[in-house]
Enzyme design. Structure first.
Site, PDB file in Angstrom:
ATOM      1  N   ASN A   9      18.332 -18.761  10.953  1.00 45.98           N
ATOM      2  CA  ASN A   9      18.000 -19.913  11.044  1.00 45.98           C
ATOM      3  C   ASN A   9      16.707 -20.593  10.455  1.00 45.98           C
ATOM      4  O   ASN A   9      15.273 -20.156  10.011  1.00 45.98           O
ATOM      5  CB  ASN A   9      17.146 -19.756  12.349  1.00 45.98           C
ATOM      6  CG  ASN A   9      16.487 -21.428  13.242  1.00 45.98           C
ATOM      7  OD1 ASN A   9      16.756 -22.077  12.951  1.00 45.98           O
ATOM      8  ND2 ASN A   9      15.353 -20.672  13.589  1.00 45.98           N
ATOM      9  N   LYS A  11      15.639 -23.648  10.122  1.00 46.81           N
ATOM     10  CA  LYS A  11      14.635 -24.764  11.032  1.00 46.81           C
ATOM     11  C   LYS A  11      14.328 -25.373  10.609  1.00 46.81           C
ATOM     12  O   LYS A  11      15.271 -26.420   9.803  1.00 46.81           O
ATOM     13  CB  LYS A  11      13.412 -24.116  11.050  1.00 46.81           C
ATOM     14  CG  LYS A  11      13.364 -23.314  11.558  1.00 46.81           C
ATOM     15  CD  LYS A  11      12.362 -21.946  11.824  1.00 46.81           C
ATOM     16  CE  LYS A  11      12.275 -20.614  12.903  1.00 46.81           C
ATOM     17  NZ  LYS A  11      10.922 -19.837  13.293  1.00 46.81           N
ATOM     18  N   HIS A  94      15.869 -22.178  21.871  1.00 48.16           N
ATOM     19  CA  HIS A  94      14.534 -21.329  20.308  1.00 48.16           C
ATOM     20  C   HIS A  94      13.430 -21.786  20.911  1.00 48.16           C
ATOM     21  O   HIS A  94      13.393 -22.797  21.951  1.00 48.16           O
ATOM     22  CB  HIS A  94      15.252 -21.851  19.056  1.00 48.16           C
ATOM     23  CG  HIS A  94      14.303 -21.035  18.245  1.00 48.16           C
ATOM     24  ND1 HIS A  94      13.149 -21.512  18.126  1.00 48.16           N
ATOM     25  CD2 HIS A  94      14.601 -20.224  17.495  1.00 48.16           C
ATOM     26  CE1 HIS A  94      11.975 -20.927  17.263  1.00 48.16           C
ATOM     27  NE2 HIS A  94      13.742 -19.900  17.153  1.00 48.16           N
ATOM     28  N   GLU A  96      11.356 -22.863  19.732  1.00 42.31           N
ATOM     29  CA  GLU A  96       9.997 -24.294  19.338  1.00 42.31           C
ATOM     30  C   GLU A  96      10.944 -25.238  19.862  1.00 42.31           C
ATOM     31  O   GLU A  96       9.846 -25.786  20.234  1.00 42.31           O
ATOM     32  CB  GLU A  96      10.206 -23.671  18.183  1.00 42.31           C
ATOM     33  CG  GLU A  96       9.865 -22.568  17.590  1.00 42.31           C
ATOM     34  CD  GLU A  96      10.661 -22.574  16.248  1.00 42.31           C
ATOM     35  OE1 GLU A  96      10.993 -22.953  15.105  1.00 42.31           O
ATOM     36  OE2 GLU A  96       9.919 -21.407  15.037  1.00 42.31           O
ATOM     37  N   GLU A 166      13.685 -12.564  21.335  1.00 46.85           N
ATOM     38  CA  GLU A 166      13.083 -13.587  20.550  1.00 46.85           C
ATOM     39  C   GLU A 166      12.265 -13.297  20.777  1.00 46.85           C
ATOM     40  O   GLU A 166      11.618 -14.155  21.041  1.00 46.85           O
ATOM     41  CB  GLU A 166      13.631 -14.761  19.119  1.00 46.85           C
ATOM     42  CG  GLU A 166      14.771 -14.547  18.726  1.00 46.85           C
ATOM     43  CD  GLU A 166      14.434 -15.798  17.916  1.00 46.85           C
ATOM     44  OE1 GLU A 166      15.021 -15.679  16.430  1.00 46.85           O
ATOM     45  OE2 GLU A 166      14.566 -17.205  18.161  1.00 46.85           O
ATOM     46  N   GLY A 172       7.624 -15.946  12.992  1.00 45.57           N
ATOM     47  CA  GLY A 172       6.658 -16.666  12.035  1.00 45.57           C
ATOM     48  C   GLY A 172       5.618 -15.762  11.935  1.00 45.57           C
ATOM     49  O   GLY A 172       4.510 -16.658  10.913  1.00 45.57           O
ATOM     50  N   SER A 212      10.570 -11.896  12.719  1.00 45.81           N
ATOM     51  CA  SER A 212       9.875 -11.841  11.588  1.00 45.81           C
ATOM     52  C   SER A 212      11.225 -10.579  10.649  1.00 45.81           C
ATOM     53  O   SER A 212      10.521  -9.561  10.753  1.00 45.81           O
ATOM     54  CB  SER A 212       8.863 -10.930  11.226  1.00 45.81           C
ATOM     55  OG  SER A 212       7.602 -11.891  11.967  1.00 45.81           O
TER      56      SER A 212
HETATM   57  P1  PGA Z   1      11.084 -15.477  11.841  1.00 42.65           P
HETATM   58  O1  PGA Z   1      11.657 -16.214  12.678  1.00 42.65           O
HETATM   59  O2  PGA Z   1      12.399 -14.866  11.398  1.00 42.65           O
HETATM   60  O3  PGA Z   1      10.607 -16.809   9.936  1.00 42.65           O
HETATM   61  O4  PGA Z   1      10.197 -14.641  12.169  1.00 42.65           O
HETATM   62  C1  PGA Z   1      12.419 -16.088  13.926  1.00 42.65           C
HETATM   63  C2  PGA Z   1      13.164 -17.263  14.406  1.00 42.65           C
HETATM   64  O5  PGA Z   1      12.729 -18.361  15.103  1.00 42.65           O
HETATM   65  O6  PGA Z   1      14.978 -17.686  14.500  1.00 42.65           O
END
Ligand code: PGA
Length: 250
Positions: A9, A11, A94, A96, A166, A172, A212
């Site tokens: 992903n 982003k 997601h 976010e 998640e 992140g 992560s």
């Molecule tokens: P990350 O993000 O691997 O940077 O923690 C995962 C995601 O938001 O899909």
């Protein structure tokens, strides 16, 4: 046996030329894997990415879509538009988007219904906040998100649906859920699917972990009984690192 599906992903990262360069670098590194490889890229990169993956085993997904077919929704992209250029996957719900763009269980359910009707394969995200986890509510929150999100989806439509667990506190942040915790949450999701749709679907549905994930923890996570791969953010931005996650079993 469920296969492992590893999806990046990106982003809001990478310009079209960077997307093409990345795919050219990644393709030879993952060409022999038996695991499925997906890159979910920004809208503007989709067309370039789709051209560049031709002849490779890399699949392309979008990161969002609208649930209406067309209309006065300035700045939005419909499922039909994605399908028209041969996008295969789409991330739905997601955290976010739930956090910053008012995505709710209701809009998520409308999007999942639409994506499936149009023939896109959704990667449906669920996950709890740190507060919810510390209050002992993680399981209740995620199983409820699953139930609400899938409220408009029928049993025969689940063939191509992926769920991504998640935990928000692990996205992140560099904090990964322990492999056991991640596996237990995913088991709870699988159990909810069992209640909603029965044994066969529950045993076959792909449920990824996200938060992560990197090359150094992928193997431990993917060897757990119920974790079927990952949705990878930060570590999917470098081709060699992402390839190592895809090839965790090499
Ligand atoms: P990350 O993000 O691997 O940077 O923690 C995962 C995601 O938001 O899909």
């Amino acid at each position: 046996m469920r296969k492992k599906i590893i999806a990046g992903n990106w982003k809001m990262n990478k310009l079209p030329n960077e997307a093409m360069e990345f795919i050219e670098e990644l393709a030879p590194l993952v060409k022999d894997t038996k695991n499925e490889v997906i890159l979910c890229v920004p809208y503007i990169d989709l067309f370039y990415a789709l051209l560049t993956v031709q002849g490779t085993n890399i699949k392309i997904g979008a990161q969002n879509m609208h649930y209406e077919e067309s209309g006065a929704y300035t700045g939005e992209i419909s499922a039909e538009m994605l399908k028209a250029i041969n996008v295969e996957y789409v991330i739905i719900g997601h955290s976010e988007r739930r956090q910053y763009y008012n995505e709710t269980d209701e809009t998520v359910s409308l999007k999942l219904k639409k994506a499936i009707e149009v023939g896109l394969k959704p990667i449906f995200c669920v996950g709890e906040t740190l507060e919810e986890r510390e209050a002992g509510k993680a399981e209740e929150i995620i199983t409820n998100q699953v139930k609400q999100g899938l409220s408009k989806v029928k049993k025969h439509q689940l063939q191509n649906l992926i769920i991504a667990y998640e935990p928000i506190w692990a996205i992140g942040t560099g904090k990964t859920a322990t492999a056991e915790d991640a596996n237990n949450s995913i088991k709870a999701i699988r159990n909810e699917i069992l209640k909603l749709y029965g044994k066969e679907i529950a045993e076959n549905i792909i449920i990824q972990y996200g938060g992560s994930v990197k090359s150094t923890n992928a193997k431990e996570l993917f060897e757990m009984s119920d974790i079927d791969g990952a949705l990878v953010g930060g570590a999917s931005l470098k081709a060699d690192e992402f390839a190592k996650i895809v090839e965790y079993d090499k």
